[in-house]
Design a protein around this motif. Structure first.
Motif, mmCIF file in Angstrom:
data_model
loop_
_atom_site.group_PDB
_atom_site.id
_atom_site.type_symbol
_atom_site.label_atom_id
_atom_site.label_comp_id
_atom_site.label_asym_id
_atom_site.label_seq_id
_atom_site.Cartn_x
_atom_site.Cartn_y
_atom_site.Cartn_z
ATOM 1 N N GLY A 68 -10.639 0.230 -0.853
ATOM 2 C CA GLY A 68 -10.004 0.197 0.456
ATOM 3 C C GLY A 68 -9.213 1.447 0.794
ATOM 4 O O GLY A 68 -8.566 1.501 1.840
ATOM 5 N N ALA A 69 -9.255 2.457 -0.063
ATOM 6 C CA ALA A 69 -8.522 3.694 0.214
ATOM 7 C C ALA A 69 -9.102 4.371 1.445
ATOM 8 O O ALA A 69 -10.300 4.332 1.691
ATOM 9 C CB ALA A 69 -8.590 4.638 -0.988
ATOM 10 N N ARG A 70 -8.246 4.970 2.235
ATOM 11 C CA ARG A 70 -8.666 5.698 3.427
ATOM 12 C C ARG A 70 -8.110 7.106 3.345
ATOM 13 O O ARG A 70 -6.918 7.286 3.118
ATOM 14 C CB ARG A 70 -8.146 4.997 4.677
ATOM 15 N N LEU A 71 -8.952 8.057 3.544
ATOM 16 C CA LEU A 71 -8.540 9.458 3.561
ATOM 17 C C LEU A 71 -8.826 9.963 4.971
ATOM 18 O O LEU A 71 -9.983 10.171 5.332
ATOM 19 C CB LEU A 71 -9.314 10.264 2.521
ATOM 20 N N ILE A 72 -7.808 10.117 5.770
ATOM 21 C CA ILE A 72 -7.958 10.444 7.179
ATOM 22 C C ILE A 72 -7.371 11.829 7.431
ATOM 23 O O ILE A 72 -6.225 12.113 7.063
ATOM 24 C CB ILE A 72 -7.215 9.408 8.071
ATOM 25 N N GLY A 73 -8.157 12.699 8.053
ATOM 26 C CA GLY A 73 -7.680 14.035 8.386
ATOM 27 C C GLY A 73 -7.396 14.891 7.166
ATOM 28 O O GLY A 73 -6.536 15.762 7.198
ATOM 29 N N VAL A 74 -8.129 14.634 6.082
ATOM 30 C CA VAL A 74 -7.884 15.370 4.838
ATOM 31 C C VAL A 74 -8.789 16.596 4.748
ATOM 32 O O VAL A 74 -9.806 16.681 5.424
ATOM 33 C CB VAL A 74 -8.111 14.482 3.602
ATOM 34 N N MET A 120 0.844 -1.175 0.000
ATOM 35 C CA MET A 120 0.000 0.000 0.000
ATOM 36 C C MET A 120 0.888 1.237 0.000
ATOM 37 O O MET A 120 1.828 1.344 0.774
ATOM 38 C CB MET A 120 -0.897 -0.015 1.243
ATOM 39 N N THR A 121 0.583 2.157 -0.893
ATOM 40 C CA THR A 121 1.282 3.437 -0.910
ATOM 41 C C THR A 121 0.638 4.354 0.115
ATOM 42 O O THR A 121 -0.583 4.413 0.230
ATOM 43 C CB THR A 121 1.195 4.087 -2.303
ATOM 44 N N ARG A 122 1.449 5.044 0.860
ATOM 45 C CA ARG A 122 0.933 5.946 1.892
ATOM 46 C C ARG A 122 1.437 7.353 1.616
ATOM 47 O O ARG A 122 2.621 7.566 1.383
ATOM 48 C CB ARG A 122 1.413 5.471 3.253
ATOM 49 N N TYR A 123 0.507 8.298 1.623
ATOM 50 C CA TYR A 123 0.845 9.698 1.419
ATOM 51 C C TYR A 123 0.591 10.438 2.725
ATOM 52 O O TYR A 123 -0.514 10.388 3.264
ATOM 53 C CB TYR A 123 -0.018 10.315 0.323
#
Length: 121
Positions: free
Chosen positions: A21-27, A1-4
């Motif tokens: 399954g992508a998660r966008l947290i605190g965006v 998994m690539t993490r940005y």
């Protein structure tokens, strides 16, 4: 998994990407557009999938007919879709040159009809 982490993706466009399954947290997302095959979408802890599907069904009642197992409903859906395409093609014919125009990197009318094999109408 690539993490940005702490990346500036301002103005980024993801086209034909699998974000399962992508998660966008605190965006921060303002003026965002999401368009595609989307299921189980949770926004700020709220599953909005049913709301989105209900709104799409309200805007486009033919969607309900398309999912039906009743043959009469499927025939009606086919009739409505063909009628809508015929009206679209007629509008295109009334505006010469527009059939080759692409907007925001989307397919032109000619490309769409070729892809759907509707050019024979």
């Amino acid at each position: 998994m690539t993490r940005y982490v702490d990346e500036d993706l301002h103005g980024a466009e993801f086209r034909e990407c699998d974000l399962t399954g992508a998660r966008l947290i605190g965006v921060v997302m303002q003026d965002a557009v999401i368009d595609g095959l989307i299921t189980n979408l949770v926004v700020n802890g709220v599953d909005v999938t049913e709301y989105v599907e209900a709104e799409l069904d309200r805007r486009h009642p033919v969607r309900v007919l398309i999912r039906s197992e009743d043959l009469a409903d499927l025939r009606e859906a086919s009739r409505q879709l063909h009628s809508a395409w015929a009206a679209t093609i007629e509008r295109i014919r009334r505006t010469p040159g527009i059939e080759h125009r692409s907007v925001h990197d989307e397919w032109s009318a000619v490309q769409t009809m070729r892809h759907l094999d509707l050019s024979r109408n």
